[in-house]
Scaffold this active site. Structure first.
Site, PDB file in Angstrom:
ATOM      1  N   LYS A  45       0.784  -1.274  -0.009  1.00 35.43           N
ATOM      2  CA  LYS A  45       0.093   0.064  -0.004  1.00 35.43           C
ATOM      3  C   LYS A  45       0.795   1.304   0.035  1.00 35.43           C
ATOM      4  O   LYS A  45       0.384   2.191   0.465  1.00 35.43           O
ATOM      5  CB  LYS A  45      -0.927   0.018   1.165  1.00 35.43           C
ATOM      6  CG  LYS A  45      -1.829  -1.324   1.352  1.00 35.43           C
ATOM      7  CD  LYS A  45      -2.292  -1.764   0.209  1.00 35.43           C
ATOM      8  CE  LYS A  45      -3.320  -1.004  -0.617  1.00 35.43           C
ATOM      9  NZ  LYS A  45      -3.997  -1.824  -1.804  1.00 35.43           N
ATOM     10  N   SER A  46       1.904   1.172  -0.685  1.00 36.43           N
ATOM     11  CA  SER A  46       2.760   2.522  -0.837  1.00 36.43           C
ATOM     12  C   SER A  46       3.107   3.092  -2.073  1.00 36.43           C
ATOM     13  O   SER A  46       3.827   3.779  -2.374  1.00 36.43           O
ATOM     14  CB  SER A  46       4.374   2.093  -0.160  1.00 36.43           C
ATOM     15  OG  SER A  46       4.175   1.400   1.189  1.00 36.43           O
ATOM     16  N   GLY A  47       2.141   2.457  -3.082  1.00 36.46           N
ATOM     17  CA  GLY A  47       2.432   2.853  -4.336  1.00 36.46           C
ATOM     18  C   GLY A  47       2.976   1.824  -5.366  1.00 36.46           C
ATOM     19  O   GLY A  47       3.202   2.329  -6.277  1.00 36.46           O
ATOM     20  N   THR A  48       2.951   0.768  -5.092  1.00 36.47           N
ATOM     21  CA  THR A  48       3.413  -0.352  -6.048  1.00 36.47           C
ATOM     22  C   THR A  48       2.843  -0.197  -7.385  1.00 36.47           C
ATOM     23  O   THR A  48       3.366  -0.137  -8.324  1.00 36.47           O
ATOM     24  CB  THR A  48       3.157  -1.687  -5.435  1.00 36.47           C
ATOM     25  OG1 THR A  48       3.075  -1.615  -4.007  1.00 36.47           O
ATOM     26  CG2 THR A  48       3.981  -2.809  -5.970  1.00 36.47           C
ATOM     27  N   HIS A  99       7.382  -7.252  -2.526  1.00 33.46           N
ATOM     28  CA  HIS A  99       7.186  -6.776  -1.073  1.00 33.46           C
ATOM     29  C   HIS A  99       8.065  -7.282  -0.143  1.00 33.46           C
ATOM     30  O   HIS A  99       8.194  -7.030   1.125  1.00 33.46           O
ATOM     31  CB  HIS A  99       5.848  -6.781  -0.384  1.00 33.46           C
ATOM     32  CG  HIS A  99       4.738  -6.161  -0.926  1.00 33.46           C
ATOM     33  ND1 HIS A  99       4.649  -5.030  -1.549  1.00 33.46           N
ATOM     34  CD2 HIS A  99       3.406  -6.522  -1.083  1.00 33.46           C
ATOM     35  CE1 HIS A  99       3.456  -4.683  -2.004  1.00 33.46           C
ATOM     36  NE2 HIS A  99       2.837  -5.562  -1.826  1.00 33.46           N
ATOM     37  N   ARG A 120       5.852   5.027   1.601  1.00 30.42           N
ATOM     38  CA  ARG A 120       4.748   6.425   1.860  1.00 30.42           C
ATOM     39  C   ARG A 120       4.611   6.353   3.320  1.00 30.42           C
ATOM     40  O   ARG A 120       5.210   5.441   4.193  1.00 30.42           O
ATOM     41  CB  ARG A 120       3.518   5.192   1.423  1.00 30.42           C
ATOM     42  CG  ARG A 120       2.361   6.423   1.433  1.00 30.42           C
ATOM     43  CD  ARG A 120       1.013   5.680   1.054  1.00 30.42           C
ATOM     44  NE  ARG A 120       0.061   6.445   0.657  1.00 30.42           N
ATOM     45  CZ  ARG A 120      -1.096   5.994   0.358  1.00 30.42           C
ATOM     46  NH1 ARG A 120      -1.412   4.894  -0.129  1.00 30.42           N
ATOM     47  NH2 ARG A 120      -2.280   6.775   0.136  1.00 30.42           N
ATOM     48  N   SER A 128      -4.626   3.177   4.189  1.00 31.98           N
ATOM     49  CA  SER A 128      -5.033   2.500   2.557  1.00 31.98           C
ATOM     50  C   SER A 128      -5.205   0.874   3.050  1.00 31.98           C
ATOM     51  O   SER A 128      -6.082   0.484   2.423  1.00 31.98           O
ATOM     52  CB  SER A 128      -3.658   2.849   1.775  1.00 31.98           C
ATOM     53  OG  SER A 128      -4.036   2.161   0.527  1.00 31.98           O
ATOM     54  N   PHE A 219      -3.726   9.559 -11.434  1.00 29.05           N
ATOM     55  CA  PHE A 219      -5.026   8.748 -10.692  1.00 29.05           C
ATOM     56  C   PHE A 219      -6.089   8.701 -11.389  1.00 29.05           C
ATOM     57  O   PHE A 219      -6.805   7.652 -11.627  1.00 29.05           O
ATOM     58  CB  PHE A 219      -5.125   9.523  -9.397  1.00 29.05           C
ATOM     59  CG  PHE A 219      -6.065   8.911  -8.279  1.00 29.05           C
ATOM     60  CD1 PHE A 219      -5.625   7.824  -7.643  1.00 29.05           C
ATOM     61  CD2 PHE A 219      -7.516   9.069  -8.577  1.00 29.05           C
ATOM     62  CE1 PHE A 219      -6.565   6.997  -6.871  1.00 29.05           C
ATOM     63  CE2 PHE A 219      -8.336   8.530  -7.838  1.00 29.05           C
ATOM     64  CZ  PHE A 219      -7.718   7.570  -6.754  1.00 29.05           C
ATOM     65  N   MET A 222      -5.805   6.326 -14.274  1.00 28.55           N
ATOM     66  CA  MET A 222      -5.616   4.977 -13.804  1.00 28.55           C
ATOM     67  C   MET A 222      -7.040   4.542 -13.536  1.00 28.55           C
ATOM     68  O   MET A 222      -7.315   3.002 -13.466  1.00 28.55           O
ATOM     69  CB  MET A 222      -4.604   4.971 -12.980  1.00 28.55           C
ATOM     70  CG  MET A 222      -3.227   4.741 -13.593  1.00 28.55           C
ATOM     71  SD  MET A 222      -1.770   4.624 -12.409  1.00 28.55           S
ATOM     72  CE  MET A 222      -2.022   2.891 -11.566  1.00 28.55           C
ATOM     73  N   ARG A 244      -8.179   3.949  -4.923  1.00 26.88           N
ATOM     74  CA  ARG A 244      -9.227   4.351  -3.825  1.00 26.88           C
ATOM     75  C   ARG A 244      -9.264   5.821  -3.785  1.00 26.88           C
ATOM     76  O   ARG A 244     -10.048   6.594  -4.276  1.00 26.88           O
ATOM     77  CB  ARG A 244      -9.091   3.666  -2.468  1.00 26.88           C
ATOM     78  CG  ARG A 244     -10.046   3.975  -1.385  1.00 26.88           C
ATOM     79  CD  ARG A 244      -9.514   3.535  -0.041  1.00 26.88           C
ATOM     80  NE  ARG A 244      -8.412   4.125   0.452  1.00 26.88           N
ATOM     81  CZ  ARG A 244      -8.448   5.028   1.203  1.00 26.88           C
ATOM     82  NH1 ARG A 244      -9.441   5.844   1.554  1.00 26.88           N
ATOM     83  NH2 ARG A 244      -7.110   5.748   1.558  1.00 26.88           N
ATOM     84  N   GLY A 246      -5.915   8.147  -3.431  1.00 27.28           N
ATOM     85  CA  GLY A 246      -4.601   8.387  -3.940  1.00 27.28           C
ATOM     86  C   GLY A 246      -4.094   9.984  -3.778  1.00 27.28           C
ATOM     87  O   GLY A 246      -3.749  10.665  -4.030  1.00 27.28           O
TER      88      GLY A 246
END
Ligand code: PPS
Length: 289
Positions: A45-48, A99, A120, A128, A219, A222, A244, A246
């Site tokens: 949940k860090s922007g992968t 991860h 993040r 998130s 965002f 996407m 969700r 962003g």
């Protein structure tokens, strides 16, 4: 694997989702890394998926990629092959998400170039994760945010504790050649982040191509893109939008004052010796046109 609960399996000091096997994880010790491979590594949940989209677009526009039905197949998880073709048979350039902690990555990775680590701020990160846990069948559905926060702080979640993941990867700075990015800098200046990634990977994109990458990884775009928003995943596995909000600072809508103060104190205790600067506030975030 030691089964911790229905969703987490523990092996080699790491919390995996249960869809991988010890045999596969053991193969990573001798996994042959190619010079052209690119790895995007994150704590969940860090922007992968965002970075995945950017890297795929850059590679597509600079020389092309083999066609796969969606981003997940184009850039699969290193530790979760889930029946995909043997990775050694994939044509170059191979792209991977992961991860994993540095101790579990293929040792050859140290000598190779293509590594990007995205982090993040952990308050937005846990929020998130909390929302995602409610729509993803592979994660335990928490009843309350308080429950999620406790599990997160204890490290009873996939990939373990955020603090340990960040610390371990930052400690490798001198051993690995890694591009470190933050989710927040990507939000605040996506174009600058795309240029940084291009120049790190050695991709020489035209101005028009950079513009296209920025547009297709915004965002808004996407969220409307079925592939990027993981709409192809069956509803039984993912019952809502992957993209969700962003935003930076959504934690303020979820944390209580007491939870925030306690979190700040733990953050200080755990990370005070590290030179980390996160942006916690949305004040600087511009709305996308
Ligand atoms: S996962 O499940 O670990 O792969 O999740 P990950 O992709 O690391 O993180 C999901 C969050 O990233 C947000 N996201 C974006 N933010 C801004 N712009 C773009 N283009 C973008 N793409 C993905 C996604 O919305 C999740 O954050 P939240 O805060 O839940 O919205």
């Amino acid at each position: 694997m030691e089964r911790i609960d229905e969703y987490i399996c523990r092996y080699k000091n790491y919390n995996f989702g249960c869809s991988t096997t010890t045999e596969h994880i053991d193969t990573l010790e001798t996994f042959h890394v190619r010079d052209s491979d690119i790895f995007v590594v994150t704590y969940p949940k860090s922007g992968t998926v965002w970075t995945q989209q950017i890297v795929i677009l850059i590679c597509e526009l600079d020389g092309g990629l083999n066609d796969y039905p969606n981003n997940m197949e184009q850039m699969p998880w290193l530790e979760y092959p889930e029946g995909r073709q043997d990775y050694s048979l994939r044509p170059s350039p191979r792209l991977f998400n992961s991860h994993l902690s540095p101790a579990l990555m293929p040792p050859e990775l140290k000598e190779k170039k293509g590594k990007i680590y995205v982090m993040r701020n952990p308050k937005d990160n846990v929020v998130s994760f909390h929302h995602f846990s409610q729509i993803c069948a592979d994660l335990e559905s928490p009843r309350t945010f308080t429950e999620t926060l406790e599990r997160y702080l204890e490290g009873n979640v996939g990939a373990g504790r955020w603090f340990d993941h960040i610390r371990a990867w930052c400690a490798t700075r001198d051993q690995y050649n890694i591009l470190f990015l933050t989710y927040e800098e990507m939000v605040l200046d996506l174009r600058a982040a795309v240029i940084k990634i291009c120049s790190f990977l050695g991709n020489n994109l035209s101005e028009a191509a950079i513009k296209e990458v920025v547009h297709k990884s915004s965002f808004k775009t996407m969220k409307e893109d079925k592939k990027a928003n993981y709409r192809f995943v069956p509803k039984e596995r993912l019952s809502g939008d992957f993209l969700r909000k962003g935003k930076i600072g959504d934690w303020k809508n979820v944390f209580s004052v007491a939870q925030s103060e306690r979190f700040d104190q733990i953050f200080q205790e755990q990370m005070a010796d590290m030179d980390l600067k996160f942006i916690w506030d949305s004040a600087e975030q511009k709305e996308e046109p």
